[in-house]
Design a protein around this motif. Structure first.
Motif, PDB file in Angstrom:
ATOM      1  N   SER B 151       0.836  -1.197   0.000  1.00  0.00           N
ATOM      2  CA  SER B 151       0.000   0.000   0.000  1.00  0.00           C
ATOM      3  C   SER B 151       0.875   1.254   0.000  1.00  0.00           C
ATOM      4  CB  SER B 151      -0.911   0.032   1.223  1.00  0.00           C
ATOM      5  OG  SER B 151      -1.717  -1.098   1.255  1.00  0.00           O
ATOM      6  N   ALA B 152       1.960   1.200   0.758  1.00  0.00           N
ATOM      7  CA  ALA B 152       2.876   2.352   0.794  1.00  0.00           C
ATOM      8  C   ALA B 152       3.429   2.620  -0.611  1.00  0.00           C
ATOM      9  CB  ALA B 152       4.011   2.088   1.770  1.00  0.00           C
ATOM     10  N   LEU B 153       3.762   1.553  -1.327  1.00  0.00           N
ATOM     11  CA  LEU B 153       4.307   1.719  -2.676  1.00  0.00           C
ATOM     12  C   LEU B 153       3.233   2.201  -3.664  1.00  0.00           C
ATOM     13  CD1 LEU B 153       6.605  -1.430  -2.690  1.00  0.00           C
ATOM     14  CD2 LEU B 153       7.333   0.944  -2.505  1.00  0.00           C
ATOM     15  N   ARG B 154       1.969   1.881  -3.374  1.00  0.00           N
ATOM     16  CA  ARG B 154       0.856   2.344  -4.226  1.00  0.00           C
ATOM     17  C   ARG B 154       0.680   3.873  -4.134  1.00  0.00           C
ATOM     18  NH1 ARG B 154      -2.152   0.595  -8.106  1.00  0.00           N
ATOM     19  NH2 ARG B 154      -4.213   0.679  -7.139  1.00  0.00           N
ATOM     20  N   VAL B 155       1.223   4.467  -3.101  1.00  0.00           N
ATOM     21  CA  VAL B 155       1.112   5.919  -2.956  1.00  0.00           C
ATOM     22  C   VAL B 155       1.741   6.627  -4.166  1.00  0.00           C
ATOM     23  CG1 VAL B 155       1.840   7.908  -1.569  1.00  0.00           C
ATOM     24  CG2 VAL B 155       0.957   5.859  -0.444  1.00  0.00           C
ATOM     25  N   LYS B 156       2.720   6.001  -4.766  1.00  0.00           N
ATOM     26  CA  LYS B 156       3.367   6.604  -5.943  1.00  0.00           C
ATOM     27  C   LYS B 156       2.339   6.804  -7.072  1.00  0.00           C
ATOM     28  CE  LYS B 156       7.743   6.293  -8.317  1.00  0.00           C
ATOM     29  NZ  LYS B 156       8.998   5.575  -8.416  1.00  0.00           N
ATOM     30  N   ALA B 157       1.534   5.772  -7.311  1.00  0.00           N
ATOM     31  CA  ALA B 157       0.497   5.878  -8.346  1.00  0.00           C
ATOM     32  C   ALA B 157      -0.573   6.886  -7.935  1.00  0.00           C
ATOM     33  CB  ALA B 157      -0.137   4.508  -8.590  1.00  0.00           C
ATOM     34  N   LEU B 158      -0.870   6.941  -6.644  1.00  0.00           N
ATOM     35  CA  LEU B 158      -1.840   7.924  -6.144  1.00  0.00           C
ATOM     36  C   LEU B 158      -1.327   9.337  -6.405  1.00  0.00           C
ATOM     37  CD1 LEU B 158      -4.391   8.641  -4.435  1.00  0.00           C
ATOM     38  CD2 LEU B 158      -2.919   8.506  -2.411  1.00  0.00           C
ATOM     39  N   ARG B 159      -0.055   9.539  -6.089  1.00  0.00           N
ATOM     40  CA  ARG B 159       0.559  10.859  -6.305  1.00  0.00           C
ATOM     41  C   ARG B 159       0.402  11.273  -7.774  1.00  0.00           C
ATOM     42  NH1 ARG B 159       2.347  15.211  -3.748  1.00  0.00           N
ATOM     43  NH2 ARG B 159       0.696  15.882  -5.129  1.00  0.00           N
ATOM     44  N   GLU B 160       0.695  10.335  -8.671  1.00  0.00           N
ATOM     45  CA  GLU B 160       0.606  10.644 -10.110  1.00  0.00           C
ATOM     46  C   GLU B 160      -0.824  11.016 -10.490  1.00  0.00           C
ATOM     47  OE1 GLU B 160       2.342   7.192 -11.917  1.00  0.00           O
ATOM     48  OE2 GLU B 160       4.337   7.722 -11.136  1.00  0.00           O
ATOM     49  N   ALA B 161      -1.792  10.275  -9.949  1.00  0.00           N
ATOM     50  CA  ALA B 161      -3.195  10.555 -10.277  1.00  0.00           C
ATOM     51  C   ALA B 161      -3.625  11.907  -9.707  1.00  0.00           C
ATOM     52  CB  ALA B 161      -4.084   9.439  -9.730  1.00  0.00           C
ATOM     53  N   LEU B 162      -3.154  12.243  -8.529  1.00  0.00           N
ATOM     54  CA  LEU B 162      -3.533  13.515  -7.895  1.00  0.00           C
ATOM     55  C   LEU B 162      -2.979  14.719  -8.657  1.00  0.00           C
ATOM     56  CD1 LEU B 162      -3.009  12.658  -4.092  1.00  0.00           C
ATOM     57  CD2 LEU B 162      -5.188  12.842  -5.305  1.00  0.00           C
ATOM     58  N   GLU B 163      -1.900  14.500  -9.383  1.00  0.00           N
ATOM     59  CA  GLU B 163      -1.282  15.598 -10.155  1.00  0.00           C
ATOM     60  C   GLU B 163      -2.234  16.139 -11.223  1.00  0.00           C
ATOM     61  OE1 GLU B 163       1.641  17.230  -9.841  1.00  0.00           O
ATOM     62  OE2 GLU B 163       1.991  16.071  -8.015  1.00  0.00           O
ATOM     63  N   HIS B 164      -3.219  15.339 -11.616  1.00  0.00           N
ATOM     64  CA  HIS B 164      -4.163  15.770 -12.652  1.00  0.00           C
ATOM     65  C   HIS B 164      -5.299  16.621 -12.082  1.00  0.00           C
ATOM     66  CE1 HIS B 164      -2.093  13.301 -15.551  1.00  0.00           C
ATOM     67  NE2 HIS B 164      -2.200  12.266 -14.767  1.00  0.00           N
ATOM     68  N   LEU B 165      -5.393  16.723 -10.763  1.00  0.00           N
ATOM     69  CA  LEU B 165      -6.470  17.516 -10.157  1.00  0.00           C
ATOM     70  C   LEU B 165      -6.057  18.985 -10.095  1.00  0.00           C
ATOM     71  CD1 LEU B 165      -7.583  15.254  -7.158  1.00  0.00           C
ATOM     72  CD2 LEU B 165      -8.265  15.137  -9.550  1.00  0.00           C
ATOM     73  N   SER B 166      -7.065  19.831 -10.006  1.00  0.00           N
ATOM     74  CA  SER B 166      -6.781  21.254  -9.857  1.00  0.00           C
ATOM     75  C   SER B 166      -7.701  21.819  -8.771  1.00  0.00           C
ATOM     76  CB  SER B 166      -7.016  21.981 -11.183  1.00  0.00           C
ATOM     77  OG  SER B 166      -6.768  23.353 -11.006  1.00  0.00           O
ATOM     78  N   PRO B 167      -7.158  22.345  -7.704  1.00  0.00           N
ATOM     79  CA  PRO B 167      -5.734  22.415  -7.381  1.00  0.00           C
ATOM     80  C   PRO B 167      -5.188  21.043  -6.964  1.00  0.00           C
ATOM     81  CG  PRO B 167      -7.044  23.220  -5.539  1.00  0.00           C
ATOM     82  CD  PRO B 167      -8.016  22.919  -6.627  1.00  0.00           C
ATOM     83  N   VAL B 168      -3.887  20.887  -7.152  1.00  0.00           N
ATOM     84  CA  VAL B 168      -3.257  19.620  -6.755  1.00  0.00           C
ATOM     85  C   VAL B 168      -3.193  19.574  -5.224  1.00  0.00           C
ATOM     86  CG1 VAL B 168      -1.161  18.221  -6.845  1.00  0.00           C
ATOM     87  CG2 VAL B 168      -1.875  19.540  -8.855  1.00  0.00           C
ATOM     88  N   PRO B 169      -3.791  18.556  -4.602  1.00  0.00           N
ATOM     89  CA  PRO B 169      -3.750  18.509  -3.130  1.00  0.00           C
ATOM     90  C   PRO B 169      -2.360  18.167  -2.600  1.00  0.00           C
ATOM     91  CG  PRO B 169      -4.849  16.570  -4.001  1.00  0.00           C
ATOM     92  CD  PRO B 169      -4.525  17.416  -5.175  1.00  0.00           C
ATOM     93  N   ARG B 170      -2.086  18.643  -1.390  1.00  0.00           N
ATOM     94  CA  ARG B 170      -0.847  18.225  -0.706  1.00  0.00           C
ATOM     95  C   ARG B 170      -1.095  16.834  -0.132  1.00  0.00           C
ATOM     96  NH1 ARG B 170       2.634  22.666   0.047  1.00  0.00           N
ATOM     97  NH2 ARG B 170       1.866  24.248  -1.385  1.00  0.00           N
ATOM     98  N   LEU B 171      -0.086  15.995  -0.253  1.00  0.00           N
ATOM     99  CA  LEU B 171      -0.233  14.596   0.151  1.00  0.00           C
ATOM    100  C   LEU B 171       0.669  14.297   1.350  1.00  0.00           C
ATOM    101  CD1 LEU B 171      -1.370  11.751  -0.462  1.00  0.00           C
ATOM    102  CD2 LEU B 171       0.486  11.457  -2.104  1.00  0.00           C
ATOM    103  N   VAL B 172       0.040  13.882   2.450  1.00  0.00           N
ATOM    104  CA  VAL B 172       0.786  13.549   3.675  1.00  0.00           C
ATOM    105  C   VAL B 172       0.603  12.057   3.944  1.00  0.00           C
ATOM    106  CG1 VAL B 172       1.090  14.072   6.128  1.00  0.00           C
ATOM    107  CG2 VAL B 172       0.205  15.841   4.588  1.00  0.00           C
ATOM    108  N   VAL B 173       1.701  11.357   4.205  1.00  0.00           N
ATOM    109  CA  VAL B 173       1.600   9.907   4.440  1.00  0.00           C
ATOM    110  C   VAL B 173       2.072   9.557   5.844  1.00  0.00           C
ATOM    111  CG1 VAL B 173       1.829   9.232   2.023  1.00  0.00           C
ATOM    112  CG2 VAL B 173       3.890   9.521   3.424  1.00  0.00           C
ATOM    113  N   GLY B 174       1.626   8.390   6.296  1.00  0.00           N
ATOM    114  CA  GLY B 174       2.075   7.877   7.584  1.00  0.00           C
ATOM    115  C   GLY B 174       1.783   6.396   7.680  1.00  0.00           C
ATOM    116  N   GLY B 175       2.405   5.736   8.661  1.00  0.00           N
ATOM    117  CA  GLY B 175       2.196   4.297   8.855  1.00  0.00           C
ATOM    118  C   GLY B 175       3.524   3.561   8.937  1.00  0.00           C
ATOM    119  N   ALA B 176       3.426   2.299   9.353  1.00  0.00           N
ATOM    120  CA  ALA B 176       4.618   1.518   9.670  1.00  0.00           C
ATOM    121  C   ALA B 176       5.695   1.499   8.575  1.00  0.00           C
ATOM    122  CB  ALA B 176       4.213   0.096  10.036  1.00  0.00           C
ATOM    123  N   PRO B 177       5.338   1.286   7.288  1.00  0.00           N
ATOM    124  CA  PRO B 177       6.424   1.227   6.292  1.00  0.00           C
ATOM    125  C   PRO B 177       7.247   2.510   6.229  1.00  0.00           C
ATOM    126  CG  PRO B 177       4.365   0.425   5.356  1.00  0.00           C
ATOM    127  CD  PRO B 177       4.029   1.025   6.682  1.00  0.00           C
TER     128      PRO B 177
END
Lengths: 354, 212
Positions: B151-177
């Motif tokens: 799931s932590a590695l899936r954040v990369k794909a999430l980041r890419e998808a969020l780049e298409h939004l306007s405004p681009v949201p800030r992304l904060v992550v957390g958790g064991a990995p």
């Protein structure tokens, strides 16, 4: 000293708090063979023959000292009718908790192992491993502790509330889970498991304070371990345990899986003469190690914990992530074979290879 | 009474999960301070110390969670969600990515709400669902909690998808990995990481200032 012992002799000697020929090591690679066999993880876990073959291949490849008869953690959720979600790139995960509200605990009944195909498949994996390995290497079975299983059964937040605020429901849940855990462990022993790994992350001081542990997870572990017909390895799955290590030793466990978040030297000192240690390579960071970094990490663990025996080198989580390259696992193996030969003279002159 | 002494007593009661005594200390504080002042000087510092105590191994997660819930309930009582004194903030949301392990998200949610913030709780969500909801709600700060490495590695794909939004949201992550691999948050393209719930509060406070 040349390497003359079998894997099993090596591990038993280390558990006896004596130095074997070399530091024993265990790489719990539960998924990598699927890639080698060209199978998806769902396909790989669908046949006992695949999983047993995968463990044998991993042992040949990485030359480590144990195999594990294990499919995936939520096997025990499946037994209760819970959902398991498969992924292409990681271990299957438990789905929506099947205990929807605390009152459901009152009616909870322990499942029959015969009615759970994935548990019966696990039994068959162990039988096949015993047939092929005999007494050459340690064959491990795995259970989730009765005290930690509720995280998957009902969700962690609800479980903590039951644990702290509903003592009668908590007792009832533990009663049902304990009977199930003992039965599941002993079925695995009967099928060929020589020791049982008792995963108990909720007991770690990462999750609950020592005082709570002594009133709950500790007593449960004492009761359950006394009924398991094989030696038990307690594993905290990356959770901390230094403040409770002396208590854990009194549960009857012989080996404790420890976290990279605690100093292995301090852990060894606290464990000395009481219990042996398993760990604590960082299984998450391992994904992007170079072979050189792997060697440094192995040397560091050996220098901190291996003198005098009582130590088995492993990762700190209990399962090597699918994303860890085989090259890194090979480098770990080579480093143990190069630097792990007793009497470990190099440690005395190089106690901190970092 | 000096508020820092009250904060020490409040923390002790939270760690002992003594809801009634914690409430009593807050009530005493409110005789001299406003609710927002009490949140800033009493509750937030306690949650920070408890959060860092957990990271250092002095405090257990059960205390972080149940203590955080006590704070959240108290703040809700004295400063209801619709109160005008709540912190003025852009839309925020929190979710667990492709996993049913919800405790970490619940802790951060409680900690942020106990610190005076409001945020949407998306529960557990698939990547596609998360992007859709973030877009629909015009979320400016998205907090994502994970337990599993995949799931932590899936954040990369999430980041890419969020780049298409306007405004681009800030992304904060957390958790064991992210705690076991301190460089992982940057590798997956997050804007920030919270190593514990209190750090998430610090990060959110900083990002709100940057966005303003």
């Amino acid at each position: 000293m040349s390497q003359t012992m079998t894997s099993l002799q090596r591990i038993l000697t280390a558990l006896g708090q004596k130095p074997p020929d070399r530091v024993p090591f265990v790489l719990p690679v539960t998924m990598h063979a699927a890639r080698q066999m060209g199978l998806s993880l769902r396909e790989y876990f669908s046949k006992a023959e695949y999983v047993a073959e995968g463990q044998l291949r991993a042992r040949d490849q990485f030359r480590h000292d144990a195999v594990v008869g294990f499919l995936y953690a939520p096997v025990e959720v499946e037994a209760w009718g819970g959902e398991v979600i498969f992924f292409d790139d990681g271990p299957p995960n438990s789905g929506e908790p099947f205990i929807r509200k605390p009152e459901d605990i009152s009616h909870l009944q322990s499942p029959q192992i015969e009615n759970c195909p994935s548990m019966m498949r696990t039994i068959e994996v162990l039988r096949l491993l015993k047939e092929r390995i005999g007494d050459d290497a340690l064959i491990l079975g795995v259970v989730m502790s009765p005290f930690s299983l509720p995280v998957m059964q009902m969700g962690f937040d609800h479980y903590l509330q039951v644990m702290y605020e509903c003592p009668h429901l908590f007792e009832r849940l533990m009663q049902v889970n304990e009977a199930f855990c003992v039965d599941w462990a002993n079925r695995q022993v009967a099928a060929g498991a020589m020791a049982i790994v008792y995963f108990d992350p909720v007991s770690s001081t990462t999750i609950i304070p020592r005082e709570k542990y002594l009133q709950s997870g500790f007593l449960i572990a004492q009761r359950v371990i006394a009924q398991i017909k094989a030696p038990v390895v307690t594993h905290f799955a990356s959770g901390r345990c230094l403040p409770i290590l002396a208590d854990v030793a009194q549960t009857g466990t012989v080996l404790v899986g420890v976290s990279v978040e605690e100093d292995l030297r301090a852990l060894k000192s606290a464990a000395a003469g009481k219990v042996s240690l398993l760990g604590n390579l960082n299984a998450i960071e391992m994904r992007r190690w170079t072979p050189q970094q792997a060697e440094v990490a192995v040397k560091d663990c050996i220098a901190r914990a291996a003198e005098g025996g009582g130590y088995i080198l492993a990762d700190n989580h209990g399962e090597i992530p699918y994303q860890v390259p085989e090259e890194v696992l090979m480098a770990i193996s080579e480093a143990v074979h190069r630097w792990g030969n007793y009497p470990l003279d190099w440690v005395k002159g190089d106690a901190a290879p970092h | 009474m000096n508020i820092s002494l009250q904060a020490e007593a409040f923390e002790e009661k939270l760690l002992a999960l003594d809801r009634l005594s914690a409430r009593q200390i807050l009530e005493e504080t409110l005789t001299e301070y406003s609710v927002l002042q009490a949140v800033e000087a009493l509750i937030v510092p306690c949650l920070e110390r408890i959060g860092s105590g957990w990271e250092q191994g002095r405090v257990a997660l059960s205390q972080v969670y149940l203590g955080g819930r006590i704070c959240e309930e108290l703040v809700d009582e004295f400063l209801p969600p619709a109160a005008p004194q709540r912190i003025d903030q852009p839309p925020m949301a929190i979710a667990v990515l492709e996993d049913y392990h919800l405790l970490g998200k619940r802790i951060v949610y409680s900690c942020l709400r106990a610190s005076g913030f409001e945020l949407l709780d998306y529960g557990h969500a698939s990547l596609e669902d998360l992007v859709l909801r973030t877009s629909k709600d015009r979320v400016r700060i998205l907090l994502v909690s994970v337990l599993m490495l995949r799931s932590a590695l899936r954040v990369k794909a999430l980041r890419e998808a969020l780049e298409h939004l306007s405004p681009v949201p800030r992304l904060v992550v957390g958790g064991a990995p992210f705690r076991f691999d301190r460089n992982l948050w940057q590798e997956v393209g997050a804007d920030a990481v919270g190593m514990n719930a209190a750090e998430a509060v610090e990060v959110v406070s900083r990002l709100i200032k940057e966005i303003a």
